[in-house]
Design a protein around this motif. Structure first.
Motif, PDB file in Angstrom:
ATOM      1  N   THR A  12       0.844  -1.198   0.000  1.00 23.16           N
ATOM      2  CA  THR A  12       0.000   0.000   0.000  1.00 23.16           C
ATOM      3  C   THR A  12       0.879   1.248   0.000  1.00 23.16           C
ATOM      4  OG1 THR A  12      -0.108  -0.314   2.379  1.00 23.16           O
ATOM      5  CG2 THR A  12      -1.961  -1.135   1.071  1.00 23.16           C
ATOM      6  N   ALA A  13       0.426   2.317   0.698  1.00 24.29           N
ATOM      7  CA  ALA A  13       1.147   3.597   0.730  1.00 24.29           C
ATOM      8  C   ALA A  13       2.596   3.364   1.176  1.00 24.29           C
ATOM      9  CB  ALA A  13       0.428   4.520   1.698  1.00 24.29           C
ATOM     10  N   PRO A  14       3.555   4.217   0.948  1.00 19.27           N
ATOM     11  CA  PRO A  14       3.445   5.524   0.296  1.00 19.27           C
ATOM     12  C   PRO A  14       3.271   5.431  -1.231  1.00 19.27           C
ATOM     13  CG  PRO A  14       5.698   5.069   0.982  1.00 19.27           C
ATOM     14  CD  PRO A  14       4.886   3.935   1.469  1.00 19.27           C
ATOM     15  N   SER A  15       3.065   6.626  -1.832  1.00 19.03           N
ATOM     16  CA  SER A  15       2.666   6.649  -3.236  1.00 19.03           C
ATOM     17  C   SER A  15       3.735   6.062  -4.146  1.00 19.03           C
ATOM     18  CB  SER A  15       2.348   8.081  -3.650  1.00 19.03           C
ATOM     19  OG  SER A  15       3.516   8.846  -3.555  1.00 19.03           O
ATOM     20  N   LEU A  16       3.257   5.516  -5.262  1.00 21.87           N
ATOM     21  CA  LEU A  16       4.135   4.798  -6.184  1.00 21.87           C
ATOM     22  C   LEU A  16       4.518   5.682  -7.369  1.00 21.87           C
ATOM     23  CD1 LEU A  16       5.360   1.984  -7.008  1.00 21.87           C
ATOM     24  CD2 LEU A  16       3.322   1.738  -8.437  1.00 21.87           C
ATOM     25  N   ASP A  27       2.978   0.216 -13.868  1.00 18.77           N
ATOM     26  CA  ASP A  27       3.668  -0.363 -12.712  1.00 18.77           C
ATOM     27  C   ASP A  27       4.447  -1.586 -13.208  1.00 18.77           C
ATOM     28  OD1 ASP A  27       4.499  -0.996 -10.199  1.00 18.77           O
ATOM     29  OD2 ASP A  27       2.508  -1.496  -9.406  1.00 18.77           O
ATOM     30  N   LYS A  44       8.178   7.711  -0.768  1.00 25.35           N
ATOM     31  CA  LYS A  44       7.570   7.174  -1.988  1.00 25.35           C
ATOM     32  C   LYS A  44       8.072   5.740  -2.179  1.00 25.35           C
ATOM     33  CE  LYS A  44       6.976  11.633  -3.482  1.00 25.35           C
ATOM     34  NZ  LYS A  44       7.971  12.448  -4.098  1.00 25.35           N
TER      35      LYS A  44
END
Ligand code: NAD
Length: 511
Positions: A12-16, A27, A44
């Motif tokens: 999950t988070a942080p943003s990809l 991705d 990130k």
């Protein structure tokens, strides 16, 4: 690299931060954490490309090439004009991103962006840069001209220390010349490249002309092994530059690979010492010494010069403000990673072991409220000798070495004997000494009372010796040569029904 403990499983988070291929985000299976160097916190994740991801980006660039090649240079330039305006409009956003992922102080990040914009401005001259050369009446009824035609799909592989500027050394000129581009930025601070991709799309660049694959050695090797990639521009450390140059040229690609550095500043006894010391401070400790043009050795001519320089440097280092780069009042931020900080520390320890005098020790620095940040204070070594590791190797951190010599000749012999030849400068009031220096020093970029002689966008950037593998420099006129094939066309339109007679002699211009 997949054994790196910072490689995280998809979660999950942080943003990809993904890949940007044919105008869309993608991705891929592996991910790596990206930390804010000032806080030490993961901010990130970045996707790491597989060979298939790279193949898809190269395919997209290949598909986009014919239409982009045939787009008139003036129309390509218009996209770059739009891009330049968008860069100006988004400079603060881009600078904040640079500071978050790289750690450099926000003013320094703005300086980096400005230098990148200057290359875009140069590339906006595409119609003029590509207009070629013409020889009218090369023979009877014969005209001859040269054109600069694009190579096709070209790739750029870039380092962590200038995550916006170094990519902009490459792609604006490459695409202005009609090529399509695949960028592989540093996995340590990949965010700015995706913002650049977004701005290019908004500027009107067709999908597929500019693509970004994030990743590590897997992505680099996939680019080097892909026969559809015509040329590779690389900027990074010397061992990797050499590897890229050898592998790429063996595969028949055009390659320019800019490597590491150990830049010396010579301080002559007649120099304005206060000015020289102020310039040395910025050049040695700006961006925490993580610049390929950073001055890492001050060669002082004469004991008196050295004593003055060391004393004044000590005072100035004491007043350095070190902290989070987001605070513009700081002079210096953190190093890029904790691993890199440990490496720089190890260099300091080797300098002590080898007998240099540690005049200022930056290892004890504590930055309030940033206990987990990758900070290291500025260090100054005196009485450094050429056999020491801290003199021979690139440290790439806030460590300045002072070497004491007796003459300008001795200073120049040292510089000319060093394996790197990126940048250098001399501080003097003597025009004859300066002229002798610029004539005889074996270094690619030379300053006279200018500590960071980074060429302007209409010149080209590159070093000598093991600081550059290849023949052509980055940006400026050399980049136009690098990203184009010269084609020379000879054309005859016989006038008034003139018939050609048979001739078996080699054509000459004696008729
Ligand atoms: P680096 O060589 O570690 O990485 C540069 C690029 O190569 C990155 O994209 C990285 O992913 C890739 N890479 C790293 N290891 C690789 C490997 N084994 N095989 C294939 N690809 C690999 O450099 P860095 O630490 O990001 O940047 C700092 C270095 O770059 C310093 O040595 C600095 O002097 C140099 N640099 C040179 C210039 C110049 O113009 N000469 C400019 C900026 C930085």
């Amino acid at each position: 690299m997949s054994t790196n403990p910072r490689v995280a499983s998809a979660g999950t988070a942080p943003s990809l931060i993904g890949h940007y291929i044919n105008g869309k985000l993608h991705d891929s299976g592996r991910h790596l954490e990206v930390s804010n160097p000032a806080t030490g916190q993961v901010c990130k994740r970045v996707a790491l490309a597989s060979q298939e991801t790279v193949g898809a980006a190269v395919a997209a660039a290949g598909t986009a090439f014919p239409a982009w090649r045939d787009t008139p240079p003036g129309k390509r330039a218009r996209v770059l004009f739009n891009f330049k305006q968008l860069l100006e409009d988004h400079a603060e956003e881009l600078a904040a991103l640079l500071t978050e992922e790289h750690g450099k102080v926000i003013d320094d990040a703005m300086g980096e962006i400005r230098r990148g914009i200057e290359v875009v401005e140069y590339a906006c001259g595409a119609p003029d840069l590509l207009k070629g050369e013409y020889s009218k009446n090369a023979g009877p009824g014969i005209d001859c001209w040269s054109e600069q035609q694009p190579l096709g799909v070209v790739a750029g592989i870039t380092p962590f220390n200038f995550p916006a500027m170094v990519p902009m050394w490459m792609f604006p000129i490459a695409i202005a010349c009609g090529n399509t581009f695949v960028l592989k930025p540093s996995e340590k601070d990949p965010g700015p490249s995706l913002l650049l991709a977004k701005l290019l799309a908004r500027a009107g660049l067709p999908d597929g002309v500019f693509n970004v694959v994030n990743g590590d050695k897997v992505a680099v090797d996939a680019l080097l092994g892909d026969a559809r990639v015509a040329a590779v521009s690389f900027v990074g450390s010397t061992p990797v530059a050499e590897y890229i140059y050898q592998t790429g040229t063996q595969a028949g690609k055009r390659v320019q690979a800019l490597g590491g550095a150990k830049n010396h500043a010579v301080v002559m006894p007649d120099a304005d010492i206060d000015n020289a010391v102020s310039a040395l401070m910025g050049a040695a400790f700006g961006s925490c010494g993580e610049r390929c043009m950073a001055i890492s050795v001050a060669v002082c001519v004469g004991e008196k010069t050295a004593d003055q320089v060391v004393t004044k440097l000590q005072h100035q280092i004491d007043s350095l403000k070190i902290g989070n780069g987001a605070d513009a009042s700081n002079d210096m931020g953190p190093l890029i990673t904790s691993e890199h900080r440990d490496k720089v520390r190890a260099h300091i320890e080797s300098g002590i072991t080898e007998g240099a005098d540690l005049a200022v020790d930056g290892r004890g620095l504590v930055v309030a409220d940033h206990a987990d940040g990758f900070f290291l204070g500025a260090s100054l070594f005196d009485h450094v000798t050429p056999d020491m590791r801290i003199y021979r190797e690139e440290i790439f951190g806030p460590v300045l070495c002072v070497v004491r010599v007796d003459s300008q000749q001795e200073a120049m012999r040292l510089i000319n004997a060093h394996e790197f030849g990126n940048g250098t400068c001399i501080f003097t009031r003597d025009g004859e000494a300066a002229r002798y220096f610029t004539d005889h020093i074996e270094v690619g970029m030379v300053g006279v009372n200018v500590a960071l002689p980074v060429p302007i966008a209409s010149q080209s950037f590159g070093g000598w010796k093991r600081s550059l593998f290849g023949d052509l420099y980055a940006y400026g006129p050399d980049a136009v040569r690098f990203y184009t094939h010269r084609k020379t066309i000879t054309q005859r339109w016989p006038a008034g029904g003139v018939r050609e007679s048979r001739s078996f002699a080699f054509p000459s211009h004696n008729d």
